[in-house]
Design an enzyme around this catalytic site. Structure first.
Site, PDB file in Angstrom:
ATOM      1  N   SER A 258       1.169   3.874  -3.383  1.00 13.87           N
ATOM      2  CA  SER A 258       1.371   2.944  -2.275  1.00 13.87           C
ATOM      3  C   SER A 258       2.846   2.591  -2.124  1.00 13.87           C
ATOM      4  O   SER A 258       3.664   3.456  -1.865  1.00 13.87           O
ATOM      5  CB  SER A 258       0.481   1.710  -2.471  1.00 13.87           C
ATOM      6  OG  SER A 258       0.354   0.974  -1.286  1.00 13.87           O
TER       7      SER A 258
ATOM      8  N   ASP B 293      -5.123   4.205   0.079  1.00 14.65           N
ATOM      9  CA  ASP B 293      -4.232   3.923  -1.046  1.00 14.65           C
ATOM     10  C   ASP B 293      -5.049   3.745  -2.333  1.00 14.65           C
ATOM     11  O   ASP B 293      -6.255   3.486  -2.290  1.00 14.65           O
ATOM     12  CB  ASP B 293      -3.327   2.725  -0.738  1.00 14.65           C
ATOM     13  CG  ASP B 293      -3.858   1.388  -1.195  1.00 14.65           C
ATOM     14  OD1 ASP B 293      -5.082   1.224  -1.299  1.00 14.65           O
ATOM     15  OD2 ASP B 293      -3.032   0.497  -1.426  1.00 14.65           O
TER      16      ASP B 293
END
Length: 307
Positions: A95, A207
């Protein structure tokens, strides 16, 4: 969403979800030119991200966790590591860690990375996702990374780079080591439930926040012999009054982080408090904490980088 009353002259600190809600409300007010019209497009061309073995076994890997706005701490860590003259053979990012890590792996200097982080406009990383269940599209993330990265493909970077995303079909974290860096970072940063998943070669990715927020295991799978991990998740022992509603998710994420952290040679967890926001003041504070707490481990870090 409650938060502690701000001190005079300070902006209130928000949770990661509140930051996203504020961003989505602002994005909704943007013109159609700021929209993604086909957020579920399948990216299946020759440069679509893919997981493939690295060309060489890496000695030292730096692993940067997810963490939303807390991810600015990675910039300070990199600044300190660069000042110490240390370099990795591999960077693995989740992320926010994928965005910061990929730019550094591509050759962006620590100084330029800090300037990028401080000048970043929050609305530049989100667009309104037309027709998707989620409100936002991270297509702007891909464009932003492409525009700042000296190298367009992961396999062409001076330092090996892996962007970690979760395959939505089965929840398995995947390390993209080749293909378009912008799209790989977009997939890694597609916060589940907020940003539209990214479809790559027929599979949808989000993510890795709820599968592997600190992907040390993937660094080991890629062959890393020594792993320095940077944990940008919340300091739950610093949670103040008003944060109780986040305790369950904080503890769940801590369990995931602890599982991988136990496999690292060293885990850095710079301390800059619990609450976060998107202000420049917060970014400066997070970067400063990463820089300070990394330099405090200089001797151990130098020893771990000796080949």
């Amino acid at each position: 969403m409650p938060w502690p009353p701000p001190k005079p002259g300070n902006k209130p600190m928000l949770s990661r979800r509140s930051c996203l809600h504020a961003a989505s409300a602002a994005v909704a007010a943007q013109a159609l030119s700021a929209c993604t019209l086909n957020p579920d497009k399948d990216h299946n061309g020759p440069d679509a991200p893919r997981a493939q073995p690295l060309r060489r076994r890496p000695g030292v890997a730096w692993v940067f966790s997810s963490g939303g706005p807390r991810g600015f701490v990675h910039v300070g860590v990199i600044k300190a590591l660069a000042e110490l003259g240390l370099k990795p053979d591999l960077i693995v990012g989740a992320s926010a860690g994928a965005m910061v890590g990929s730019l550094f792996a591509a050759g962006v200097s620590a100084a330029d990375l800090e300037a990028f982080a401080l000048d970043l406009q929050p609305l530049s990383v989100a667009r309104w996702a037309m027709g998707a269940q989620e409100r936002l599209s991270g297509e702007a993330v891909a464009d932003l990374v492409r525009s700042h990265s000296p190298v367009g493909l992961l396999e062409g970077m001076p330092c090996a780079m892996a962007c970690v995303a979760t395959r939505l079909r089965d929840g398995v974290p995947v390390a993209f080591t080749a293909g378009d860096v912008g799209l790989a970072v977009q997939a890694s940063a597609a916060i589940e439930g907020q940003f539209a998943p990214v479809r790559i070669r027929g599979e949808r990715y989000v993510d890795p926040d709820w599968s592997m927020p600190l992907p040390v295991r993937l660094a080991r799978t890629l062959g890393a012999q020594t792993v320095i991990a940077v944990d940008a998740t919340a300091h739950i022992d610093r949670a103040p009054e008003g944060a109780q509603r986040y305790r369950e998710s904080d503890l769940r994420k801590k369990a995931l982080v602890d599982t991988d952290g136990a496999l690292a040679n060293l885990v850095l967890k710079p301390d800059f408090g619990y609450w976060v926001n998107l202000s420049r003041d917060f970014r400066e504070r997070a970067i400063a904490a990463g820089y300070r707490d990394t330099l405090a481990q200089a001797a151990a870090l130098r020893a771990l980088h000796v080949v």
